[in-house]
Scaffold this motif. Structure first.
Motif, PDB file in Angstrom:
ATOM      1  N   SER A  18     -11.338  53.365  24.987  1.00 29.02           N
ATOM      2  CA  SER A  18     -10.294  53.434  23.969  1.00 29.02           C
ATOM      3  C   SER A  18      -8.946  53.140  24.614  1.00 29.02           C
ATOM      4  CB  SER A  18     -10.273  54.831  23.340  1.00 29.02           C
ATOM      5  OG  SER A  18      -9.840  55.752  24.315  1.00 29.02           O
ATOM      6  N   LEU A  23      -4.496  53.408  24.574  1.00 25.48           N
ATOM      7  CA  LEU A  23      -3.276  54.068  24.139  1.00 25.48           C
ATOM      8  C   LEU A  23      -2.220  52.993  23.928  1.00 25.48           C
ATOM      9  CD1 LEU A  23      -1.359  56.611  23.879  1.00 25.48           C
ATOM     10  CD2 LEU A  23      -0.844  56.229  26.302  1.00 25.48           C
ATOM     11  N   ASN A  35      -5.218  55.177  20.070  1.00 28.10           N
ATOM     12  CA  ASN A  35      -4.203  56.178  19.786  1.00 28.10           C
ATOM     13  C   ASN A  35      -2.854  55.475  19.805  1.00 28.10           C
ATOM     14  OD1 ASN A  35      -5.324  58.974  19.600  1.00 28.10           O
ATOM     15  ND2 ASN A  35      -6.325  58.256  21.477  1.00 28.10           N
ATOM     16  N   LYS A  74      -5.822  56.367  15.516  1.00 24.01           N
ATOM     17  CA  LYS A  74      -5.109  57.606  15.220  1.00 24.01           C
ATOM     18  C   LYS A  74      -3.628  57.385  15.485  1.00 24.01           C
ATOM     19  CE  LYS A  74      -5.036  62.573  15.802  1.00 24.01           C
ATOM     20  NZ  LYS A  74      -4.298  62.660  14.536  1.00 24.01           N
ATOM     21  N   TRP A 115       0.088  58.746  15.891  1.00 23.45           N
ATOM     22  CA  TRP A 115       0.848  59.959  16.222  1.00 23.45           C
ATOM     23  C   TRP A 115       2.327  59.665  16.004  1.00 23.45           C
ATOM     24  CZ3 TRP A 115      -1.888  64.208  18.356  1.00 23.45           C
ATOM     25  CH2 TRP A 115      -3.234  63.934  18.738  1.00 23.45           C
ATOM     26  N   LEU A 174      -4.751  62.802  26.097  1.00 20.83           N
ATOM     27  CA  LEU A 174      -5.608  61.708  25.628  1.00 20.83           C
ATOM     28  C   LEU A 174      -6.258  61.045  26.836  1.00 20.83           C
ATOM     29  CD1 LEU A 174      -3.109  60.024  23.132  1.00 20.83           C
ATOM     30  CD2 LEU A 174      -4.949  61.629  22.555  1.00 20.83           C
ATOM     31  N   HIS A 228      -8.128  57.530  28.023  1.00 28.13           N
ATOM     32  CA  HIS A 228      -8.242  56.148  27.532  1.00 28.13           C
ATOM     33  C   HIS A 228      -8.401  55.193  28.712  1.00 28.13           C
ATOM     34  CE1 HIS A 228      -3.891  55.716  28.515  1.00 28.13           C
ATOM     35  NE2 HIS A 228      -3.887  56.996  28.175  1.00 28.13           N
TER      36      HIS A 228
END
Lengths: 1478, 146
Positions: free
Chosen positions: A1067, A1069, A1092, A1134, A1136, A1164, A1166
């Motif tokens: 994933s 960021l 994210n 997601k 933020w 997080l 990632h």
């Protein structure tokens, strides 16, 4: 930006076709292949590389283009999942996004790509010299070529443009262009052999051929055709005169056929040719000749002064040496019938008995004594009784031969009577002229009526006027006019009015051979007669009358007879074979007069039989051959075939059609440079010293035509003054290019700077209109060029370039002061613009994609990578003029688009290499195997390679050494694998070329044999030895021994290296929720990776939230709404908001980031990070901003316009507020377009409002130029000001006034605006440094994020796993931001698509016992790999192997030698040094 | 302010005047500019666009154009400056800044200059029968006509 497709996600094909392999295609292919897709990379030219390969240095870093690009070429060529389809064109595309079917045409290279090693031997032997397009035609190349030394695939290509007309015109198919090329190279022996392949009697044809080739020669249209016949004669005579050199006994090809006997009737050219061909195939041909000597008409029909007997004998003897037998004085007829021959065991018969008698006209008096006939006369002229006054009847070659022979036999007068007018005569023109010169009288347009005789004596020939020779259908049908009798007096009449065959052998047991119109009826394709197994050719079968026709028949018959005996089909493949005729080449139109052939004077020749025409001298022959236009390009002289040791050349190779299934297509078809020939006033191609910028790149290049020396083309002198002319083919609707080419300003500055670096004395001047240096670090480059390099900049579009009398060029322009500028320059470089590739329109049609108004690929501002056809994406300069970083960005972006379309189909079609288990060598003594490469003769030509191998065998640890022709060839690779096992080798050395291109290959080979790849070592004895020491064999051999010796010394201490793979968090960021961050997030999520997205503010959108209009008319707010909706509804994204980054730790694949939202802190995990933190507008302190409400920024103006709260009669806009000066020496890139946009909006909504734009350079780059034009047409005033004379803004109380000096009119304008609009600089965010520090990535001096490489890694950081997009990188427009965000996503996807990350094996490591923890290693590392950690016993450095790139900087810098680099350990290096010093 | 430019742009031949981006190619290639650098097409266009009506129409500059059309041929934006000069002359006469005889006189001068050119070249090359005296006479008679 979604990628819709009718094809179900699971049905889509996990493969992508990339069309075009310039830097865009290469980058896109690598990105896709590295992220799990199968890639087919199709390129129309022989090599990948595109225009970038031609460039010298690149701006703004002055890196060498080839140096930074060639590793990518190698990667691309070697990648397991990239199929390189070079020399391939797209034919058609069907299907839909997700599943396309593509048909490709792989053009014939005439070289087997899988076998060619790129050694270049073929090119050295190729005699065809052509202008080298790669060097802008400033140098030459061969017809077999490789565009540039680093080409990939590293193979040669033979360029063919079709069958040259000369060869096509020759009935026997003689390869004329081929031997012309060989004669130019003085390869007479080879030329002779080549001629003999199709013409077994070269010296004969060199004298008496009907030269149909010359009639077809394209040189005819320039001044006169080549004298091919005379060159052929020279070659034959030369080889006859130099048998020792020429090897006149041509090596005959050993045939494969059985030893069947073939009977041939007649030893003329047809019979001899067939016999020769059959003998070469292995048959036993026997020729039956009725007359005492062989040769047929060549001997008995052509006089000695044209074809001497000894010449004929020489060539017949050469044929006899091939095994042909001739039985003279043996007529086939009643005494020796064909049946008898067949009974004697002959398997086939070829009848080539020719025309052995004259045709009779049946005129009165034709049988009188003293009347002779041509054929019989010529057979034995000395024996014929001729009187003193000879009359010859006929207009063909025989008539002229008879006339001239009679003259030579002492006739007092000779008169030729012929039906045809002079111009209609069928005889050779030069023969007629010779005859006239010898005093022979020709009476044209008269026909014979009767021979008048009295008392057995001839009085003469009665003639009539001939009214016409041919009928309406051009058939021979003479009409003689009655009552026009005239007696031509003479005592001998010789009729030369046609020949006929004598048939005495037609009856066979299988039936009678059919005859038609006095000739044997033979099939035109096979020459088979009505009787099976009996073939007929030459005159008797209507070959066509010339010796070369008969020769052609001989070949045909030999093929048929061979097939007949083998029982094969006689017709197969011989009919209607299509021929592509070569077009006339455009490359050489300079007149080259033909060389005059010497001949005996009329006095010297007319009373003897000496040969009239003389032979060319060697110099003459070579000069004449140099006139050849090389129409077919490759001349098929076969020199390459003979020289190629890898046996990879195949002149019969045919193009192939390939069909592929792919899920997506990327178009990266690139651009072409504008051709400035139509701009006559600039003198391009008229003056040698006016060149294009691309040509100048080649002049500057160390590998270019002048090896990097700045010289002008006309005389090779270094120029003192160089002018660069900007906007050639750009911003010029007159030549069809309204748009700005966007790259020329920077490349011209770069060329000027590099020219200065190469030649300190040179004075460059750049003539421009607006200087558009609006990229990252470009403005500083411009300033340096001005201030440090003394490059002069003159703001003027030049009017004309003229040749000044003394050789320099006169450039006319208006100087900035308004005075006539007439300036002399030694060299003028035209900064040519970019235009779509010439065949792009056609390609677009095949792909079914739309084009924009300028012919580039049509794309939308909000989807800059999508073409009009779903599933097909565009990148690079085919969708608009752009520089390399933008091109590379778009390439990555397009691969992200394809990745999103095909998400889920990753790794479905990719190949994974399987290796055998590794052998443990840790406890073994070194057993070194050494393979020394000859590289054809690349190395062997200079270095004694076997001696090197022998020397190596004596070295300690070496258990095996050998030399190979090509070590990199497939068979040698297999051999090495076998030998490693057989000899239990545990270290392998290859001494050959460069590790840059070949080390991965050899490492792979040893790995295939079960060895760790790092047990391989390479010694470069080519690039660093044979190539640089040519001609010094002993020294070079010694050096090669030493180089290999050093490699052996190191190899003894080689150890296996391993890299520990690390798991990857799949994933990402993304920091920043503006357009860049949102776009990247959407793409990654579409590709299947969780995201994210962290935004510090309470809303998404960033700067885009303030955008209300776009130049294109698109609605930015609507777009923002759409992507916000998609983003917030995406399952794996997601968002933020109101969130800040607190800390980032970890490394590629495994980051840990702490974020905080209010009091909440979250960690997080990632695998990758994308920095998209944006930028802000500078808050102006000048021009009363902040102090006066009437002074606003462009953004504020736009806001007012969108809310209709704008009202003004006069608006002044001031550009460059805070940009391009002081601490911000950069251009903010988008403000000019923004000003034009808002000015247009005002004019549209409030047409009476006056708008003044005060600017320094108007930078509406690319297609934005159109809007600048529109603004001018709408009446917007554009007033330029100098940075030293800025506008003065005052508040008079009554209103604002702006004072600005109008440079053009010289007056000072005082404007009273109601609104003053400022275009403030775009500046980085204050906290950019904090993010940078957390990620260990650098910033530029201007505090924008600094990418890993400005050209080729525009969205990567040197720290792996971290990427950048949007304004955080540099100011850019909406479309550029979107493309860059997609690109960042693509680069991140490469990491996220893998389950594990495999770092380098060659890394550094610290001996913690020695390490003092001083931290120097930390300060020198570009990748953030070392870190100082506290242990129980003090501080030490530890290197993160996942981050280390193995550059060795820390090992160098460590003062206590605590750091060591694997693969380059101290012991390994020191032993190499000792070996060198031994 | 824009009125003058608009007026001109309405006249045939001068439609593209607003497209000018002041590159100066017209001026650089102008033969008149080579001998009289005060005559500057780029500057004249700028003055028109800035609305300097009187300054332009009063100026002797508008009478200097040799109508060779080099400017028109070289212009990348299809601004036909040579035609704009004709428009300016007509407007100057219409507005009373110049007499209508002006056009005629200029034409007379042009013809005389071409004559002079021809005779001068003959004199230089030795062709024809022109002499310095004859040329002087021609010039005088031309000057008298003006």
């Amino acid at each position: 930006m979604t990628t819709e497709s009718k094809i179900d996600k699971q049905e889509r094909v996990g493969a992508v076709l990339v069309v075009g392999a310039g830097i865009a295609g290469i980058q896109a292919s690598l990105d896709l292949a590295q992220s799990g897709f199968r890639v087919y990379l199709a390129e129309k030219t022989p090599s990948i590389g595109g225009v970038m390969a031609q460039l010298d240095k690149t701006f703004p870093t002055n890196d060498c283009a080839m140096c930074i690009m060639s590793p990518k070429l190698v990667d691309c060529a070697r990648h397991l999942n990239i199929d390189l389809l070079a020399y391939t064109e797209v034919e058609s595309v069907s299907g839909d996004a997700g599943d396309f079917t593509v048909t490709l045409r792989r053009k014939a290279r005439f070289i087997d790509e899988t076998r060619c090693t790129g050694c270049g031997e073929c090119a050295q032997h190729c005699p065809v010299v052509l202008p080298n397009e790669f060097d802008g035609k400033l140098s030459t190349r061969k017809a077999v070529y490789r565009p540039f030394p680093q080409a990939a695939p590293n193979v040669f290509t033979i360029e063919k443009t079709g069958v040259p007309p000369c060869r096509h015109a020759c009935p026997a198919g003689c390869n004329v262009q081929g031997y012309m090329a060989l004669v130019r190279e003085k390869k007479f022996k080879e030329a002779y052999a080549l001629i003999r392949e199709t013409v077994p009697l070269p010296a004969v044809c060199g004298r008496i051929c009907g030269q149909l080739c010359e009639e077809a020669c394209n040189r005819r249209d320039i001044e006169a055709p080549l004298q091919i016949k005379a060159i052929k004669r020279f070659v034959s005579d030369y080889c006859q005169a130099h048998p020792e050199e020429a090897g006149a006994d041509v090596k005959e090809v050993a045939g494969t056929a059985g030893n069947e006997k073939i009977a041939i009737i007649g030893s003329g050219p047809a019979g001899l040719t067939a016999a020769f061909d059959l003998a070469k195939k292995g048959y036993q041909p026997v020729i039956y000749e009725a007359l005492p000597k062989p040769g047929g008409m060549l001997r008995y029909g052509i006089p000695q002064y044209r074809l001497p007997d000894d010449i004929l004998d020489y060539e017949i003897n050469a044929i006899l040496r091939s095994g042909v037998k001739i039985q003279t004085n043996t007529p086939v007829g009643p005494d020796l019938s064909i049946d008898v021959l067949l009974e004697q065991g002959y398997k086939a018969v070829f009848v080539a008995a020719g025309f052995s008698q004259s045709r009779r006209l049946g005129l009165e008096g034709e049988d009188l004594p003293g009347v002779l006939h041509g054929v019989e006369f010529l057979r034995n002229p000395q024996a014929a009784v001729t009187g003193r006054r000879v009359i010859v009847v006929g207009g063909g070659n025989v008539a002229i031969d008879v006339a001239r022979t009679s003259k030579r036999l002492g006739a007092q007068s000779v008169t030729v009577v012929c039906l045809e007018a002079r111009s209609e005569m069928p005889s050779f023109e030069d023969e007629v002229e010779d005859a006239l010169a010898e005093g022979i009288v020709i009476r044209n347009r008269r026909g014979p009526k009767r021979v008048v005789g009295r008392n057995g004596n001839i009085l003469g020939l009665e003639t009539l006027v001939c009214e016409s020779v041919f009928d309406l259908y051009r058939r021979f049908s003479p009409k003689l006019k009655p009552d026009t009798e005239e007696l031509i007096e003479g005592d001998t009449v010789i009729f030369a009015t046609g020949q006929a065959a004598a048939f005495s052998f037609l009856e066979t047991r299988n039936g009678k051979i059919a005859v038609e119109r006095g000739m044997i009826k033979a099939d035109p394709v096979t020459l088979q007669t009505s009787v099976s197994g009996i073939f007929a050719g030459g005159d008797i079968a209507g070959a066509g009358g010339l010796a070369i026709h008969a020769i052609a028949h001989g070949h045909k018959a030999a093929i048929s007879i061979d097939r007949y005996i083998r029982g094969e089909d006689l017709f197969d493949g011989r009919q209607d074979t299509p021929v592509t005729l070569a077009p006339t080449p455009a490359r050489d139109s300079e007149e080259k007069p033909r060389i005059i052939i010497d001949r005996l004077s009329a006095e010297d020749r007319s009373s003897n039989f000496a040969e009239v025409e003389k032979c060319f001298t060697q110099e003459q022959a070579v000069a004449e051959a140099q006139r050849c236009l090389q129409c077919g390009t490759c001349s098929e002289c076969m020199q390459c075939v003979n020289s190629c040791k890898a046996l990879c050349i195949n002149h019969a190779q045919e193009e192939e059609t390939v069909q592929l299934h792919v899920g997506s297509i990327l178009v990266a078809a690139g651009f072409e440079a504008f051709d400035p020939v139509p701009l006559y006033r600039l003198g391009y191609k008229r003056y040698a010293d006016v060149i294009t910028s691309l040509q100048f790149e080649r002049i500057l290049s160390a590998s270019g035509p002048t090896a990097g020396h700045v010289q002008r083309p006309s005389d090779g002198k270094p120029p003192e003054k160089i002018a660069f002319i900007q906007c050639v083919g750009s911003r010029d609707p007159q030549c069809g290019h309204e748009y700005c080419s966007a790259v020329c300003c920077m490349y011209a500055i770069k060329e000027a700077v590099i020219a200065r670096e190469h030649l300190r004395t040179v004075e460059p001047t750049i003539f421009y209109m607006d200087l558009r240096t609006c990229g990252k670090d470009f403005e500083k480059y411009y300033e340096r060029a001005k201030n440090q390099y003394g490059v002069k900049f003159k703001r003027s579009r030049i009017a004309s370039i003229e040749q000044a009398p003394e050789g320099s060029l006169l450039v006319r322009y208006e100087s900035e002061e308004g005075a006539p500028g007439n300036e002399r320059f030694d060299l003028v470089v035209l900064s040519v613009g970019l235009e779509p590739a010439r065949d792009f329109k056609e390609l677009a049609q095949k792909l079914g994609i739309g084009l924009n108004e300028y012919g580039f690929c049509a794309v939308d501002e909000f989807s800059p990578l999508d073409t009009t056809r779903p599933g097909i994406f565009a990148c690079g300069a085919c969708s608009g003029p752009r520089d390399i970083p933008e091109t590379v960005t778009l390439a990555s972006g397009a691969s992200a688009r394809a990745g999103a379309l095909l998400a889920g189909r990753r790794n479905t079609l990719t190949k994974i290499k399987e290796y055998p288990p590794e052998v443990d060598v840790s406890n073994q003594e070194p057993r070194i195997g050494v393979f020394v490469c000859n590289c054809g003769i690349n190395i062997a030509g200079t270095v004694d390679v076997p001696a090197v191998a022998a020397y190596v065998r004596t070295l300690k640890g070496v258990v095996y050494a050998e030399d190979n022709l090509y070590t990199c060839s497939q068979d040698t690779q297999e051999k090495i694998t076998v030998l490693i096992k057989e000899k239990s080798l545990n270290r392998v050395i290859v001494a050959s070329c460069t590790p840059r291109t070949h080390e991965p290959l050899f490492r792979d080979t040893v790995r295939n044999a079960g060895l760790n790849p790092y047990l391989f070592e390479m010694a470069n004895i080519r690039d660093q030895c044979s190539w640089v020491h040519a001609g010094r064999r002993e020294d070079a051999t010694q050096k090669a021994k030493e180089l290999v010796g050093m490699a052996v010394a190191k190899a003894r201490y080689l150890e296996p290296l391993y890299s520990v793979s690390l798991p990857v968090k799949n994933s990402a960021l993304i920091i920043g929720g503006g357009l860049a961050g949102m776009t990247a997030a959407l793409n990654l999520a579409d590709q299947g990776f969780a995201v994210n997205l962290v935004e510090r503010e309470d809303r998404l959108g960033g700067n885009m939230a303030h955008l209300h209009y776009l130049l294109s008319g698109n609605d930015p707010q609507k777009k923002l709404e759409e992507i916000t909706r998609r983003l917030t509804s995406h399952e794996i994204i997601k968002v933020w908001l109101n969130t800040n980054i607190r800390d980032i730790s970890g490394f590629v694949g495994n980051f840990k980031t702490t974020i905080s939202r209010g009091s909440e802190e979250v960690v997080l995990e990632h695998g990758a990070v994308i920095v998209a933190t944006g930028a802000i507008a500078y808050k102006p302190e000048e021009y009363l901003y902040g102090a006066d409400g009437r002074v606003v920024t462009q953004q504020q103006l736009e806001e007012r316009l969108s809310h209709d709260t704008f009202a003004a009669k006069t608006v002044v806009m001031i550009q460059c507020v805070g940009s391009r000066e002081g601490e911000r020496m950069y251009c903010s890139r988008i403000c000019c377009s923004q000003a034009v946009k808002n000015a247009l909006l005002i004019k549209e909504k409030y047409s009476s409002t006056e708008v003044f734009v005060l600017y320094r350079d108007l930078r509406t780059y690319g297609f934005r130029e159109k809007y600048y034009s529109q603004a001018r047409e709408k009446g917007v005033y554009f007033i330029r000001y100098e940075s030293g004379e800025k506008p003065i803004v005052t508040d008079t109380g009554a209103g604002l006034t702006v004072e600005v000096k109008d440079i053009l009119s010289g007056s000072t304008l005082v404007i009273s605006p109601d609104v003053l609009v400022l275009a403030p600089a775009i500046i980085p965010r204050d906290d950019a440094g904090i993010v940078a520090k957390m990620l260990k990535v650098p910033l530029t001096d201007d505090r924008f994020f600094l990418e890993a490489h400005m050209k080729l890694r525009p969205v990567d950081f040197s720290v792996e796993g971290v990427f950048c997009a949007g304004l955080a990188h540099f100011p850019k427009s909406v479309d550029e931001t979107i493309a860059q965000a997609e690109a960042a996503a693509a680069r991140a996807a490469i990491i996220l698509s893998k389950s594990e990350y495999v770092p380098e094996a060659i890394v550094s490591s610290v001996h913690e016992r020695i390490c003092a923890g001083c931290g120097i290693c930390v300060s020198v590392c570009s990748y953030g790999a070392p870190e100082i950690v506290e242990t129980g016993s003090g501080k030490v450095s530890r290197i993160n192997k996942a981050l280390c790139k193995g550059c060795g900087a820390c090992a160098m810098a460590c003062p206590s030698s605590a750091v060591e680099q694997y693969g380059f350990k101290v012991r390994q290096m020191s032993d190499m040094i000792f070996a060198a010093l031994e | 302010m824009a009125k003058f430019g608009d007026d001109i742009a309405k006249r045939p031949g001068a439609e593209n005047i607003r497209k000018c981006f002041s590159c100066g190619t017209c001026t650089g290639g102008c033969p008149v500019f080579q001998v009289e650098s005060g005559y500057n097409p780029r500057k004249i266009i700028r003055m028109i666009l800035l609305g300097l009506r009187e300054e332009v129409l009063c100026s002797k500059m508008i009478w200097l154009c040799a109508r060779c059309y080099a400017c028109t041929a070289n212009c990348p934006q299809n601004v036909s400056f040579a035609d704009i000069m004709t428009v300016l002359r007509v407007m100057a006469i219409e507005a009373g800044y110049a007499s209508s005889e002006m056009m005629h006189k200029i034409e007379t001068l042009n013809l005389a200059m071409n004559e002079l050119r021809k005779d001068g070249i003959n004199l230089v090359t030795g062709a024809g029968d022109s002499t310095k005296e004859k040329i002087e006479q021609k010039i005088k008679s031309c000057l008298e006509q003006l």
